[in-house]
Design a protein around this motif. Structure first.
Motif, mmCIF file in Angstrom:
data_model
loop_
_atom_site.group_PDB
_atom_site.id
_atom_site.type_symbol
_atom_site.label_atom_id
_atom_site.label_comp_id
_atom_site.label_asym_id
_atom_site.label_seq_id
_atom_site.Cartn_x
_atom_site.Cartn_y
_atom_site.Cartn_z
ATOM 1 N N ARG A 1 5.124 8.823 -6.023
ATOM 2 C CA ARG A 1 5.271 9.385 -7.361
ATOM 3 C C ARG A 1 3.927 9.823 -7.934
ATOM 4 N N PRO A 2 3.896 10.917 -8.691
ATOM 5 C CA PRO A 2 2.630 11.423 -9.232
ATOM 6 C C PRO A 2 2.005 10.498 -10.276
ATOM 7 N N ASN A 3 2.822 9.723 -10.978
ATOM 8 C CA ASN A 3 2.293 8.808 -11.995
ATOM 9 C C ASN A 3 2.177 7.389 -11.442
ATOM 10 N N ILE A 4 1.613 7.279 -10.244
ATOM 11 C CA ILE A 4 1.582 5.991 -9.558
ATOM 12 C C ILE A 4 0.765 4.956 -10.322
ATOM 13 N N GLU A 5 -0.274 5.379 -11.040
ATOM 14 C CA GLU A 5 -1.081 4.415 -11.796
ATOM 15 C C GLU A 5 -0.234 3.730 -12.869
ATOM 16 N N ARG A 6 0.595 4.489 -13.559
ATOM 17 C CA ARG A 6 1.466 3.910 -14.583
ATOM 18 C C ARG A 6 2.464 2.929 -13.956
ATOM 19 N N ASP B 1 0.823 -1.210 0.000
ATOM 20 C CA ASP B 1 0.000 0.000 0.000
ATOM 21 C C ASP B 1 0.859 1.263 0.000
ATOM 22 N N SER B 2 0.538 2.184 -0.903
ATOM 23 C CA SER B 2 1.064 3.560 -0.845
ATOM 24 C C SER B 2 2.590 3.622 -0.822
ATOM 25 N N PHE B 3 3.211 3.003 -1.840
ATOM 26 C CA PHE B 3 4.668 3.073 -1.952
ATOM 27 C C PHE B 3 5.049 3.429 -3.380
ATOM 28 N N ASP B 4 6.320 3.752 -3.577
ATOM 29 C CA ASP B 4 6.769 4.323 -4.846
ATOM 30 C C ASP B 4 6.962 3.308 -5.952
ATOM 31 N N GLY B 5 7.035 2.027 -5.606
ATOM 32 C CA GLY B 5 7.154 1.014 -6.637
ATOM 33 C C GLY B 5 8.534 0.412 -6.742
#
Length: 251
Positions: free
Chosen positions: A202-207, A117-121
């Motif tokens: 990151r702002p583009n988390i969906e990508r 949950d809620s991390f940068d990837g």
């Protein structure tokens, strides 16, 4: 209160309820207290909480490891072995998300599902280093944030936050891999959650989440409208429903 020994130090843990084991893993500058308000949403499980070394009610460290999340994965495994648990569902939020995935890499035989949950990837986004320093500087001067840190960590929260920030900075500068292995070989089904507007990731988390789901063997993600960090707290009911459905599908 319950503790187990890890490398000569005491780690706090707590078990609540009965059912399939659901282990919550907190993030940086936090503790298991973060999950306390959410526990009524997970009454079908045996919930297990842990305060990683250096936080909350666990023993302190003079210095956090550079690869903190990998060490905390080892702490998590030590807890599972201490409690003789298997077929475990892990839920890690923020820094705890990296811990959860790394735990599944080290002991896939013990893990049924992973929620991150809620991390940068897979990596830190561009500007993560400056955003980290700005966020820590701002929150240290924010009375509301200070109150949260005091509640979550304890009287020495300022020193703990400073040690945590130092560890994060060393990790960023070292450019070390955040995971033990490639996500392509992750065996546990993976659920990714976050809010669409979270200034701490990151702002583009969906990508990024789409890319991760494309790599893993079994994965899915869901983003939530209500802003805030982490999603498991700001969108507690919606995230709990998603996690419950995910575990029912894969566990």
């Amino acid at each position: 209160m319950s503790f187990f020994s890890y490398q000569g130090k005491n780690i706090f843990y707590e078990t609540i309820g009965e059912g399939k084991p659901l282990v919550f893993l907190h993030g940086n500058t936090s503790s298991s207290k973060l999950f306390t308000p959410m526990l009524p949403l997970y009454t079908d499980f045996q919930v297990v909480l842990i305060d990683f070394l250096g936080y909350g009610r666990s023993d302190r460290l003079d210095k956090f490891p550079t690869e903190l999340w990998k060490d905390e994965a080892r702490q998590t495994i030590a807890l599972l072995e201490h409690l003789a648990l298997s077929d475990v569902n892990l839920v890690g939020t923020s820094g705890g998300a990296w811990v959860a995935i790394n735990t599944a890499f080290l002991r896939p035989d013990l893990i049924a599902t992973v929620t991150a949950d809620s991390f940068d990837g897979r990596t830190f986004h561009d500007g993560f280093d400056q955003a980290l320093l700005a966020e820590r500087s701002t929150t240290l001067a924010d009375p509301e944030a200070s109150q949260f840190y005091h509640w979550c960590i304890g009287e020495d929260w300022k020193e703990v936050v400073e040690r945590d920030t130092d560890s994060m900075w060393r990790l960023i500068v070292s450019r070390r891999e955040l995971f033990f292995d490639s996500l392509q070989i992750l065996q546990a089904p993976l659920l990714l959650t976050a809010t669409k507007r979270d200034e701490m990731i990151r702002p583009n988390i969906e990508r990024e989440y789409q890319a991760i789901v494309g790599e893993v063997v079994q994965g899915q993600f869901k983003l939530f409208e209500k802003p805030g960090h982490p999603a498991i707290g700001s969108s507690a009911e919606e995230v709990a429903e998603t996690i419950n459905q995910f575990i029912a599908e894969y566990s």
